[in-house]
Design an enzyme around this catalytic site. Structure first.
Site, PDB file in Angstrom:
ATOM      1  N   SER A   1      -5.245  -0.932 -29.195  1.00 16.09           N
ATOM      2  CA  SER A   1      -4.957  -1.833 -30.403  1.00 16.09           C
ATOM      3  C   SER A   1      -4.699  -1.249 -31.631  1.00 16.09           C
ATOM      4  O   SER A   1      -4.476  -1.870 -32.739  1.00 16.09           O
ATOM      5  CB  SER A   1      -6.258  -2.623 -30.695  1.00 16.09           C
ATOM      6  OG  SER A   1      -6.025  -3.803 -29.655  1.00 16.09           O
TER       7      SER A   1
ATOM      8  N   LYS B   1      -1.391  -1.841 -33.034  1.00  5.90           N
ATOM      9  CA  LYS B   1      -1.234  -3.203 -33.563  1.00  5.90           C
ATOM     10  C   LYS B   1      -0.934  -3.055 -35.238  1.00  5.90           C
ATOM     11  O   LYS B   1      -0.125  -3.861 -35.753  1.00  5.90           O
ATOM     12  CB  LYS B   1      -2.436  -4.148 -33.318  1.00  5.90           C
ATOM     13  CG  LYS B   1      -2.394  -4.593 -31.933  1.00  5.90           C
ATOM     14  CD  LYS B   1      -3.660  -5.323 -31.797  1.00  5.90           C
ATOM     15  CE  LYS B   1      -3.875  -5.804 -30.187  1.00  5.90           C
ATOM     16  NZ  LYS B   1      -5.100  -6.537 -29.963  1.00  5.90           N
TER      17      LYS B   1
ATOM     18  N   TYR C   1       4.826  -5.281 -25.262  1.00  3.83           N
ATOM     19  CA  TYR C   1       3.599  -5.071 -25.918  1.00  3.83           C
ATOM     20  C   TYR C   1       2.683  -4.177 -25.124  1.00  3.83           C
ATOM     21  O   TYR C   1       1.974  -3.395 -25.611  1.00  3.83           O
ATOM     22  CB  TYR C   1       2.836  -6.440 -26.056  1.00  3.83           C
ATOM     23  CG  TYR C   1       1.403  -6.494 -26.305  1.00  3.83           C
ATOM     24  CD1 TYR C   1       1.199  -6.427 -27.449  1.00  3.83           C
ATOM     25  CD2 TYR C   1       0.458  -6.737 -25.308  1.00  3.83           C
ATOM     26  CE1 TYR C   1      -0.487  -6.366 -27.966  1.00  3.83           C
ATOM     27  CE2 TYR C   1      -0.932  -6.787 -25.605  1.00  3.83           C
ATOM     28  CZ  TYR C   1      -0.977  -6.650 -26.672  1.00  3.83           C
ATOM     29  OH  TYR C   1      -2.679  -6.662 -27.233  1.00  3.83           O
TER      30      TYR C   1
ATOM     31  N   TYR D   1     -12.623  -5.937 -33.865  1.00  4.16           N
ATOM     32  CA  TYR D   1     -13.092  -7.204 -33.019  1.00  4.16           C
ATOM     33  C   TYR D   1     -14.207  -8.100 -33.920  1.00  4.16           C
ATOM     34  O   TYR D   1     -13.875  -8.350 -35.031  1.00  4.16           O
ATOM     35  CB  TYR D   1     -13.517  -6.601 -31.627  1.00  4.16           C
ATOM     36  CG  TYR D   1     -12.536  -5.695 -31.133  1.00  4.16           C
ATOM     37  CD1 TYR D   1     -11.367  -5.930 -30.810  1.00  4.16           C
ATOM     38  CD2 TYR D   1     -13.090  -4.219 -31.245  1.00  4.16           C
ATOM     39  CE1 TYR D   1     -10.455  -5.094 -30.141  1.00  4.16           C
ATOM     40  CE2 TYR D   1     -12.112  -3.413 -30.373  1.00  4.16           C
ATOM     41  CZ  TYR D   1     -10.720  -3.630 -29.931  1.00  4.16           C
ATOM     42  OH  TYR D   1      -9.935  -2.892 -29.417  1.00  4.16           O
TER      43      TYR D   1
ATOM     44  N   VAL E   1      -9.440  -0.108 -27.285  1.00  2.00           N
ATOM     45  CA  VAL E   1     -10.183  -0.112 -26.385  1.00  2.00           C
ATOM     46  C   VAL E   1      -9.966   1.286 -25.676  1.00  2.00           C
ATOM     47  O   VAL E   1     -10.903   1.609 -24.877  1.00  2.00           O
ATOM     48  CB  VAL E   1     -10.019  -1.391 -25.293  1.00  2.00           C
ATOM     49  CG1 VAL E   1     -10.338  -2.616 -25.647  1.00  2.00           C
ATOM     50  CG2 VAL E   1      -8.677  -1.197 -24.794  1.00  2.00           C
TER      51      VAL E   1
END
Ligand code: GLU
Length: 303
Positions: A63, A66, A188, A239, A257
């Protein structure tokens, strides 16, 4: 201040902690990593660099990608991307579907999976070969041609990514996915499967601590875009533990993660840590501890 001593002290403390958390296994290929890995890398805006532990070992950034994908999309499309995304913390797990259904297919923010999939869709529309374009963007930011994807991790996530398929289909049903579900998720999963070291991540995030200018002083984002992306990192980067991270560490940042966390103090420094064991919210357990120690020892946080 002797930053190398600070990092060494943190390392000695952190590696002695017995409960190192749990390695993510919902992407089967991620589960093979040794839980004893721990790396920490710091780069001060004036150019000084410090590292300790496994800061030069590549890991799956997941992540963390992102933020870089959002930066690339924002640099091309400006604030128009906010027509398809919000900027509020979700207060729910990163892969939750219910909120997306209730809020008519507009993801709460770009860092939960639904939001990141919309950003991926934007990149798929923008570039003929988004996998190559994203990689080139990261290589340009760092000046490092060794950075690459791990296709085995992307394949493993593709084979087990039922929730992401559900999310992309839900977005599609609301008209908030312009390309095909397959095409967007293939991109992705590769984006998340990028492998980088702590040092490479620190370098790639330099623009967020340097008013939009990358390591080579080239302007990649406007000052306003950087202000906004840093704000989203602070409120949505961890998160549903962003409040706890602000409370303990006090920096904008992003975790993944794979066990990586990158955080920064605008106009000052970028720091990246990697420890693959996660806490129950999905953030690296020892990584959070290390960063809390860093801002406590140095008093260098935004608060
Ligand atoms: N590729 C992962 C997923 O979509 C990223 C999760 C993360 O690092 O938060 O589930």
């Amino acid at each position: 201040m002797n930053f190398q001593t600070v990092l060494n002290d943190i390392y000695n403390h952190v590696v002695s902690v017995k409960d190192k958390g749990t390695i993510a296994s919902y992407i089967p290929e991620l589960a093979h990593v040794d839980i004893n890995n721990f790396g920490l890398h710091l780069k001060i805006k004036n150019g000084e660099e410090y590292g300790v532990g496994h800061y030069n070992k590549p890991f799956s950034i997941q992540s963390i990608s992102k933020v870089l994908a959002l930066a690339l999309a924002a640099s091309q499309k400006g604030s128009t991307i906010l027509n398809r995304l919000g900027v509020e913390p979700s207060g729910h797990p990163f892969n939750q579907l219910a909120l997306l259904e209730i809020e008519n297919g507009i993801p709460r923010n770009p860092f939960i999976n639904s939001g990141a999939i919309v950003v991926a869709d934007i990149l798929v529309t923008l570039f003929e070969n988004p996998v190559e374009s994203f990689l080139n963007y990261i290589r340009d930011l760092t000046g490092d041609k060794n950075i690459n994807y791990n296709p085995n991790i992307a394949k493993s996530e593709k084979e087990s990514g039922y929730r992401n398929y559900a999310t992309a289909n839900l977005l599609k049903s609301f008209g908030n996915l312009h390309n095909s579900v397959e095409e967007v998720l293939d991109y992705y999963f590769m984006q998340c499967a990028l492998e980088m070291t702590c040092e490479q991540i620190t370098k790639s995030f330099h623009l967020f601590a340097n008013k939009g200018k990358c390591l080579f002083e080239k302007t990649r984002l406007t000052e306003q875009q950087v202000k906004r992306i840093n704000a989203i990192m602070l409120t949505c980067g961890f998160y549903d533990e962003a409040g706890e991270f602000a409370f303990e560490v006090g920096l904008p940042g992003k975790s993944g993660v794979g066990g990586g966390i990158v955080a920064l103090l605008p106009d000052n420094y970028v720091i990246t840590t990697w420890a693959p064991g996660l806490n129950e919210k999905g953030n690296s357990k020892l990584g959070m501890l290390a960063l809390e120690q860093f801002t406590t020892k140095t008093q260098l946080s935004i608060f």
